[in-house]
Write a protein that holds these residues in place. Structure first.
Motif, PDB file in Angstrom:
ATOM      1  N   ARG A   1       0.815  -1.214   0.000  1.00  0.00           N
ATOM      2  CA  ARG A   1       0.000   0.000   0.000  1.00  0.00           C
ATOM      3  C   ARG A   1       0.854   1.271   0.000  1.00  0.00           C
ATOM      4  NH1 ARG A   1      -2.931  -3.557   3.613  1.00  0.00           N
ATOM      5  NH2 ARG A   1      -5.063  -3.841   2.822  1.00  0.00           N
ATOM      6  N   ASN A   2       0.256   2.338  -0.471  1.00  0.00           N
ATOM      7  CA  ASN A   2       0.833   3.665  -0.341  1.00  0.00           C
ATOM      8  C   ASN A   2       0.995   3.963   1.145  1.00  0.00           C
ATOM      9  OD1 ASN A   2       1.157   6.533  -0.117  1.00  0.00           O
ATOM     10  ND2 ASN A   2       0.238   6.778  -2.137  1.00  0.00           N
TER      11      ASN A   2
ATOM     12  N   HIS B   1      -1.598   5.864   2.906  1.00  0.00           N
ATOM     13  CA  HIS B   1      -2.914   5.250   3.052  1.00  0.00           C
ATOM     14  C   HIS B   1      -2.945   4.260   4.219  1.00  0.00           C
ATOM     15  CE1 HIS B   1      -3.909   6.088  -1.469  1.00  0.00           C
ATOM     16  NE2 HIS B   1      -3.901   7.176  -0.724  1.00  0.00           N
TER      17      HIS B   1
ATOM     18  N   ASP C   1       5.138   6.972  -3.079  1.00  0.00           N
ATOM     19  CA  ASP C   1       4.944   7.504  -4.425  1.00  0.00           C
ATOM     20  C   ASP C   1       5.535   8.911  -4.457  1.00  0.00           C
ATOM     21  OD1 ASP C   1       4.101   8.516  -6.841  1.00  0.00           O
ATOM     22  OD2 ASP C   1       2.048   7.788  -6.679  1.00  0.00           O
TER      23      ASP C   1
ATOM     24  N   SER D   1       5.697  13.003 -12.735  1.00  0.00           N
ATOM     25  CA  SER D   1       4.776  12.033 -13.336  1.00  0.00           C
ATOM     26  C   SER D   1       5.057  11.881 -14.829  1.00  0.00           C
ATOM     27  CB  SER D   1       3.331  12.476 -13.123  1.00  0.00           C
ATOM     28  OG  SER D   1       3.001  12.522 -11.762  1.00  0.00           O
TER      29      SER D   1
ATOM     30  N   SER E   1       7.165  -1.124  -8.331  1.00  0.00           N
ATOM     31  CA  SER E   1       5.806  -0.995  -8.869  1.00  0.00           C
ATOM     32  C   SER E   1       5.834  -0.428 -10.293  1.00  0.00           C
ATOM     33  CB  SER E   1       4.946  -0.114  -7.958  1.00  0.00           C
ATOM     34  OG  SER E   1       5.231   1.267  -8.135  1.00  0.00           O
TER      35      SER E   1
ATOM     36  N   TYR F   1       0.170  -4.122  -6.034  1.00  0.00           N
ATOM     37  CA  TYR F   1       0.307  -2.748  -5.549  1.00  0.00           C
ATOM     38  C   TYR F   1      -1.050  -2.054  -5.581  1.00  0.00           C
ATOM     39  CZ  TYR F   1       5.374  -3.096  -5.561  1.00  0.00           C
ATOM     40  OH  TYR F   1       6.667  -3.460  -5.271  1.00  0.00           O
ATOM     41  N   SER F   2      -1.336  -1.270  -4.545  1.00  0.00           N
ATOM     42  CA  SER F   2      -2.662  -0.663  -4.435  1.00  0.00           C
ATOM     43  C   SER F   2      -2.927   0.324  -5.568  1.00  0.00           C
ATOM     44  CB  SER F   2      -2.830   0.028  -3.076  1.00  0.00           C
ATOM     45  OG  SER F   2      -1.876   1.053  -2.900  1.00  0.00           O
ATOM     46  N   HIS F   3      -1.908   1.039  -6.065  1.00  0.00           N
ATOM     47  CA  HIS F   3      -2.183   2.014  -7.117  1.00  0.00           C
ATOM     48  C   HIS F   3      -2.309   1.365  -8.493  1.00  0.00           C
ATOM     49  CE1 HIS F   3       1.821   2.589  -9.193  1.00  0.00           C
ATOM     50  NE2 HIS F   3       2.221   1.956  -8.122  1.00  0.00           N
TER      51      HIS F   3
ATOM     52  N   ARG G   1      -9.231   1.014  -6.022  1.00  0.00           N
ATOM     53  CA  ARG G   1      -8.346   2.066  -5.518  1.00  0.00           C
ATOM     54  C   ARG G   1      -9.098   3.000  -4.584  1.00  0.00           C
ATOM     55  NH1 ARG G   1      -6.614   2.591 -10.871  1.00  0.00           N
ATOM     56  NH2 ARG G   1      -7.653   4.633 -11.043  1.00  0.00           N
TER      57      ARG G   1
ATOM     58  N   SER H   1      -8.198   3.611  -0.708  1.00  0.00           N
ATOM     59  CA  SER H   1      -7.862   4.919  -0.146  1.00  0.00           C
ATOM     60  C   SER H   1      -8.757   5.264   1.047  1.00  0.00           C
ATOM     61  CB  SER H   1      -7.971   6.007  -1.213  1.00  0.00           C
ATOM     62  OG  SER H   1      -9.305   6.114  -1.675  1.00  0.00           O
TER      63      SER H   1
END
Length: 544
Positions: free
Chosen positions: A121-122, A125, A238, A316, A396, A450-452, A459, A463
């Motif tokens: 997870r992030n 989060h 991230d 990004s 990721s 991975y959550s994202h 998602r 979150s």
């Protein structure tokens, strides 16, 4: 939250597993070059009686390496692990480990037949209790001496070809610090200052991403075994478009020390950590290996780095451009590779043009430089716990690329990559053995996600999860407050009704007659005239 912390410390004597196995760091094992320890479950080597595995000869690839390392027979990491062992455990089915006592990544249970997918997870989060658990687990690993593994402090030659073992005890966490140092150290050619710097068995070439993937999987695996918490996963940071070190807070990886900006805040548990294997220049001058001794505190000064080398943290747009590169690796498959996904993600390819040998570092390497401390040394970077969060996010991005292009195993180079990076090369210094190509596959095949990378609805749910968990923690208090409020409301309502009954008007005041009885002289009428009413209405303006 505190039960989780205390729970972790009750498991401080649970074995941890990484490299070198303590049972294989003996004179007998080194001289016979056999590392096939007994499995406690049945008392046989590699659990052979239970069908878990068997002791077998190590087979290494004879495919030629690239020209970056022109020597042979000078470094213990060549043709890993043959300098130390030529017989190791070969595990069957879903079993894994230096003695086949563990399960393959993604499998659980006594017989390793339970398939589960973990979610990384992030870090932002995570709920408050999960953040506390993360920090406590990291600190537990740092303070717990590994029972099953030791680290080498001398070369095989310095050990008298096995007659004089040179190993040191370190913590579970520091075993991984040593591994990252050992795989990336310079080659010792003999004597002080005589080293070869253009060699790295886990960086600057194709194995960079598979090697660090295995590294994180083993690290995650050991934390689970150390704590008994099989649900634990490494979170990721991230860092896209970040303007500063967002995770540098005392409840996460440690804030800046107000007295010395290169040190961590005393409010962070990480401020007491001591580093090892971080002085590469010193080892080179002396022509020795790291001896795993204390080398001072963790250092970090994010943002105060060399701007000529790294302008800022990756954006990004740069991540998107990197993912657009269709070739995993190209050319000499080193830092000069052009339009190479691996080289651009690692940071030596320009993240805007894809050209190798960039004068400025980007992507993965940019963050290491940005941290301006322990993280800035390749060999010692794992001393800083941010290393794990950073590499989880790099992994990721690697996973996104694998899913986008679904490359065939043949796209991973079989030969002529820098030494240690060909597809069939055993990753240094892992025991159990892993080949590079085995981890050129999706994380889903290895039991994690991975959550994202989840779909949009998942998602969103992910979150919201920490907030729902926080609500779950406080709902008994909310319920109690609601009940108390309800009781107070009922009491007040009853009091009002009682007051009304007590002070009810007498019957002689009912009806219209009471107006004349209690009438007072009216000095100014409330309504002057119809004209006045109309005038006032016309002057009244609403907020609408």
């Amino acid at each position: 939250m505190w039960p989780q912390v205390i729970f972790g410390f009750f498991f401080c004597l649970v074995p941890s597993h990484q490299q070198f196995p303590r049972l294989c760091a003996t004179q007998q094992a080194l001289r016979t070059k056999e590392c096939c320890p007994l499995w406690e479950g049945d008392g046989s080597a590699c659990g052979a009686r239970s069908g878990r595995g068997f002791c077998a000869n190590v087979e290494v690839s004879d495919q030629p390496d690239g020209a970056q390392y022109p020597f042979s027979g000078l470094d213990d990491r060549e043709r890993w692990p043959l300098v130390f062992y030529n017989r190791t455990c070969q595990c069957a089915g879903n079993f894994m480990g230096f003695n086949c006592a563990d399960c393959q990544f993604g499998y659980f249970g006594q017989n390793c037949n339970e398939r589960r997918e973990s979610l990384r997870r992030n870090i932002f989060h995570l709920s408050r209790s999960e953040r506390i658990r993360l920090v406590s687990y990291l600190n537990l690993a740092k303070q717990t001496i590994s029972r099953d593994y030791v680290v080498a402090t001398g070369t095989y030659s310095e050990m008298g070809n096995g007659t004089n073992p040179m190993f040191a005890d370190v913590s579970v966490y520091d075993v991984f610090v040593w591994m990252h140092y050992y795989v990336s150290r310079n080659a010792l050619l003999g004597g002080p200052g005589n080293v070869w710097t253009d060699v790295d068995f886990a960086h600057w070439a194709p194995a960079f991403l598979p090697w660090h993937r295995v590294y994180l999987l083993h690290w995650e695996h050991e934390i689970r075994k150390l704590t008994g918490d099989m649900s634990f996963t490494i979170p990721y940071w991230d860092w896209r478009d970040a303007q500063a070190c967002d995770v540098c807070t005392d409840d996460l990886m440690g804030d800046r020390n107000p007295q010395d900006p290169s040190l961590l805040s005393p409010g962070s548990v990480f401020s007491s950590w001591r580093v090892l294997c971080s002085q590469a220049d010193n080892y080179n001058i002396r022509g020795v290996l790291c001896d795993a001794t204390d080398e001072g505190p963790v250092r970090r000064n994010p943002g105060n780095h060399n701007r000529n080398l790294v302008e800022r943290l990756p954006t990004s747009a740069e991540v998107d451009f990197t993912l657009s590169l269709t070739n995993y690796d190209t050319g000499a498959m080193d830092r000069t590779a052009n339009m190479s996904f691996r080289n651009t993600l690692e940071g030596f390819g320009d993240p805007q043009t894809g050209l190798g040998s960039s004068s400025r570092l980007g992507m993965h390497a940019a963050l290491h430089v940005f941290m301006n401390g322990s993280m800035s040394s390749v060999q010692g970077s794992a001393n800083d716990p941010i290393f794990l969060l950073h590499h989880a996010f790099v992994d990721s991005i690697y996973e996104q690329w694998l899913r986008r292009y679904t490359p065939s195993p043949s796209q991973y180079p079989e030969s002529n990559a820098p030494i240690g990076h060909n597809s069939e090369y055993h990753m240094v210094p892992f025991l159990p053995l892993h080949r590079n190509r085995e981890y050129f596959i999706s994380s889903k095949d290895l039991g994690y996600e991975y959550s994202h990378l989840l779909d949009a609805s998942q998602r969103l749910a992910e979150s919201m999860r920490p907030y729902l968990e926080e609500l779950q923690d406080v709902w008994p208090w909310l319920l109690l407050a609601g009940l108390f409020g309800g009781i107070v409301t009922i009491v007040l309502a009853a009091a009002v009704l009682a007051a009304k009954r007590r002070y009810r008007r007498p019957s002689w005041l009912q009806g219209r007659s009471w107006k004349s009885a209690l009438a007072l002289p009216e000095r100014q009428p409330l309504i002057l005239s119809n004209e006045s009413v109309e005038t006032n209405h016309r002057n009244y303006q609403t907020t609408m």
